[in-house]
Design a protein around this motif. Structure first.
Motif, PDB file in Angstrom:
ATOM      1  N   ALA A   1     -26.341  26.929  -6.423  1.00 31.54           N
ATOM      2  CA  ALA A   1     -25.574  26.921  -5.174  1.00 31.54           C
ATOM      3  C   ALA A   1     -24.166  27.464  -5.397  1.00 31.54           C
ATOM      4  O   ALA A   1     -23.623  28.181  -4.549  1.00 31.54           O
ATOM      5  CB  ALA A   1     -25.514  25.501  -4.613  1.00 31.54           C
TER       6      ALA A   1
ATOM      7  N   SER B   1     -26.679  30.994  -4.269  1.00 39.99           N
ATOM      8  CA  SER B   1     -28.072  30.826  -3.880  1.00 39.99           C
ATOM      9  C   SER B   1     -28.235  29.479  -3.189  1.00 39.99           C
ATOM     10  O   SER B   1     -28.286  28.430  -3.847  1.00 39.99           O
ATOM     11  CB  SER B   1     -28.990  30.918  -5.109  1.00 39.99           C
ATOM     12  OG  SER B   1     -30.334  30.677  -4.747  1.00 39.99           O
ATOM     13  N   LEU B   2     -28.303  29.493  -1.866  1.00 39.55           N
ATOM     14  CA  LEU B   2     -28.401  28.259  -1.090  1.00 39.55           C
ATOM     15  C   LEU B   2     -29.822  27.957  -0.640  1.00 39.55           C
ATOM     16  O   LEU B   2     -30.058  26.931  -0.005  1.00 39.55           O
ATOM     17  CB  LEU B   2     -27.490  28.347   0.143  1.00 39.55           C
ATOM     18  CG  LEU B   2     -26.004  28.577  -0.137  1.00 39.55           C
ATOM     19  CD1 LEU B   2     -25.245  28.708   1.166  1.00 39.55           C
ATOM     20  CD2 LEU B   2     -25.424  27.458  -0.982  1.00 39.55           C
ATOM     21  N   SER B   3     -30.771  28.827  -0.958  1.00 40.25           N
ATOM     22  CA  SER B   3     -32.153  28.617  -0.523  1.00 40.25           C
ATOM     23  C   SER B   3     -32.935  27.723  -1.480  1.00 40.25           C
ATOM     24  O   SER B   3     -34.037  27.287  -1.157  1.00 40.25           O
ATOM     25  CB  SER B   3     -32.868  29.960  -0.390  1.00 40.25           C
ATOM     26  OG  SER B   3     -32.880  30.652  -1.632  1.00 40.25           O
TER      27      SER B   3
ATOM     28  N   ARG C   1     -34.196  24.468  -3.441  1.00 40.25           N
ATOM     29  CA  ARG C   1     -34.272  23.041  -3.150  1.00 40.25           C
ATOM     30  C   ARG C   1     -34.806  22.300  -4.372  1.00 40.25           C
ATOM     31  O   ARG C   1     -35.643  22.823  -5.106  1.00 40.25           O
ATOM     32  CB  ARG C   1     -35.193  22.772  -1.952  1.00 40.25           C
ATOM     33  CG  ARG C   1     -34.729  23.419  -0.657  1.00 40.25           C
ATOM     34  CD  ARG C   1     -33.451  22.796  -0.138  1.00 40.25           C
ATOM     35  NE  ARG C   1     -33.039  23.410   1.120  1.00 40.25           N
ATOM     36  CZ  ARG C   1     -32.252  24.465   1.210  1.00 40.25           C
ATOM     37  NH1 ARG C   1     -31.755  25.023   0.103  1.00 40.25           N
ATOM     38  NH2 ARG C   1     -31.925  24.970   2.372  1.00 40.25           N
TER      39      ARG C   1
ATOM     40  N   LEU D   1     -27.614  21.261   1.144  1.00 41.89           N
ATOM     41  CA  LEU D   1     -27.878  22.687   0.966  1.00 41.89           C
ATOM     42  C   LEU D   1     -28.465  23.292   2.236  1.00 41.89           C
ATOM     43  O   LEU D   1     -28.118  24.428   2.609  1.00 41.89           O
ATOM     44  CB  LEU D   1     -28.827  22.905  -0.212  1.00 41.89           C
ATOM     45  CG  LEU D   1     -28.244  22.724  -1.616  1.00 41.89           C
ATOM     46  CD1 LEU D   1     -29.324  22.950  -2.664  1.00 41.89           C
ATOM     47  CD2 LEU D   1     -27.080  23.679  -1.855  1.00 41.89           C
TER      48      LEU D   1
ATOM     49  N   GLU E   1     -26.623  26.170   4.166  1.00 41.04           N
ATOM     50  CA  GLU E   1     -27.268  27.468   4.340  1.00 41.04           C
ATOM     51  C   GLU E   1     -27.299  27.862   5.815  1.00 41.04           C
ATOM     52  O   GLU E   1     -27.019  29.013   6.175  1.00 41.04           O
ATOM     53  CB  GLU E   1     -28.681  27.421   3.776  1.00 41.04           C
ATOM     54  CG  GLU E   1     -29.417  28.750   3.856  1.00 41.04           C
ATOM     55  CD  GLU E   1     -30.834  28.658   3.333  1.00 41.04           C
ATOM     56  OE1 GLU E   1     -31.429  29.710   3.033  1.00 41.04           O
ATOM     57  OE2 GLU E   1     -31.360  27.532   3.236  1.00 41.04           O
TER      58      GLU E   1
ATOM     59  N   THR F   1     -25.344  31.048   7.355  1.00 42.55           N
ATOM     60  CA  THR F   1     -26.093  32.042   8.120  1.00 42.55           C
ATOM     61  C   THR F   1     -25.535  32.209   9.523  1.00 42.55           C
ATOM     62  O   THR F   1     -25.388  33.332  10.030  1.00 42.55           O
ATOM     63  CB  THR F   1     -27.570  31.638   8.187  1.00 42.55           C
ATOM     64  OG1 THR F   1     -28.083  31.501   6.857  1.00 42.55           O
ATOM     65  CG2 THR F   1     -28.385  32.682   8.921  1.00 42.55           C
TER      66      THR F   1
END
Length: 357
Positions: A102, A106-108, A110, A131, A135, A139
């Motif tokens: 993160a 990279s926030l995708s 989990r 997160l 995200e 966006t």
């Protein structure tokens, strides 16, 4: 932040486990030794006539045994502690790896930690939720920045085109050019001011104070009466006192935007109703208007920035497309709920529910 190197948490836990095991073993051995020293007689005489002191013999015989046991406990505690600490800290390692991803943008990613609901599982689930929200927020901001850039570029491009044409072919009467430039400039100023209001609402940079939504509804309606008469729209206001807490300026902006939208997006000769009511734990401001039939899918997109109904129609009074986006942001900043529903006979019903004072 740079920090001085130190012991890892796993090593600290290992040393703690080993120290605790050795302490427990030492106490147990000392208890056994004390027990035997206390209950054994002081000494005896053997068949040869020699006298032995039992306590000294016991201590001399027991000391190597204690040393061997403590050495075993130390090795066992270190090895077992290292293994147990690794097992216990495995979820934290996954959380740390996700935090590094993160931090790199990279926030995708989990964690989706499996297992029972313990502290690590709660931390991982909270981190995943954070997160997801982050995200979505990033966006939304990227999409908003792209739309804002497009909207701001349009009046600037129009201004540049008109100036280039005027430079290449100077008009005999510049009054028409000046009027058109003023119109384009006014739209750019309105858009910039709307963006500032939206940013202020998102940051929640206001001091809460007592506010009555019914008074704000009357003030907004009285301000927009000339505008409504120009569009042949009838304004009706009714309701009861609805005390809440928030920013007077932002809530007035919210109410004004709703009434303004109800006038602009209406049919000639139509009506716009503004009502307020009080519930046990909340207050509700409702603005309805007559108008064209709207589908639920279209209504769901109206709070998006720069959306003006099913089509992005530009008129002189249509605004900059941030009216309901500002309303939504102000509502969320006041811990409220915004609800948009199409009216059966055409038009839109917008309800803002805020906590009661």
């Amino acid at each position: 932040m740079d920090r001085a190197p130190g012991l890892s948490v796993r090593l600290k836990l290992t040393l703690s486990y080993a120290g605790f095991v050795m302490l427990a073993g030492t106490l147990l051995l000392v208890a056994v030794l004390v027990f035997y020293l206390y209950y054994l007689p002081a000494g005896w005489i053997d068949t040869t006539g020699n006298f032995w002191i039992n306590r000294r013999l016991l201590l001399r015989s027991f000391a190597p045994f204690m040393a061997a046991v403590l050495l075993f406990l130390m090795v066992f505690g270190l090895v077992g502690g290292w293994f147990l600490a690794g097992r216990m800290l495995a979820p934290l390692t996954r959380i740390t790896a996700a935090a590094r991803l993160a931090a790199n943008g990279s926030l995708s990613h989990r964690i989706r930690l499996a297992g029972t609901a313990d502290e690590f599982r709660e931390l991982a689930d909270t981190f995943d939720a954070m997160l997801a929200r982050l995200e979505a927020h990033v966006t939304e901001n990227q999409r908003f920045a792209a739309n804002a850039s497009h909207e701001l570029r349009t009046p600037l491009a129009i201004t540049r085109t008109m100036l280039e044409v005027a430079r290449d072919d100077p008009p005999d009467d510049p009054s028409d050019l000046i009027e058109r430039l003023q119109t384009v400039n006014s739209r750019a100023i309105d858009l910039t001011e709307a963006l500032l209001v939206l940013s202020r609402a998102d940051q929640r940079s206001f001091t809460p104070e007592p506010v009555d939504l019914s008074l704000l509804a009357e003030e907004a309606t009285e301000t927009l009466i000339p505008f409504a008469e120009k569009h042949a729209i009838t304004l009706e206001t009714a309701g009861e006192p609805t005390p809440t807490v928030g920013s007077h300026a932002l809530l007035l902006q919210l109410t004004t935007n709703l009434v303004h939208n109800a006038i602009v997006h209406n049919l000639p000769g139509g009506t716009a109703w503004t009502t307020t009511r009080r519930l046990p734990d909340s207050v509700v401001l409702t603005v309805e208007n007559t108008g064209e039939n709207l589908t639920p899918r279209t209504v769901s997109t109206l709070v998006e920035p720069f959306q003006r109904g099913s089509e992005r129609i530009r008129t002189h009074d249509s605004g900059v497309g941030l009216g309901l986006a500002i309303v939504d942001s102000i509502t969320r900043a006041h811990a409220g709920t915004l609800t948009l529903t199409p009216r059966p006979g055409g038009g839109l019903c917008v309800s803002v529910q805020l906590p009661a004072r």
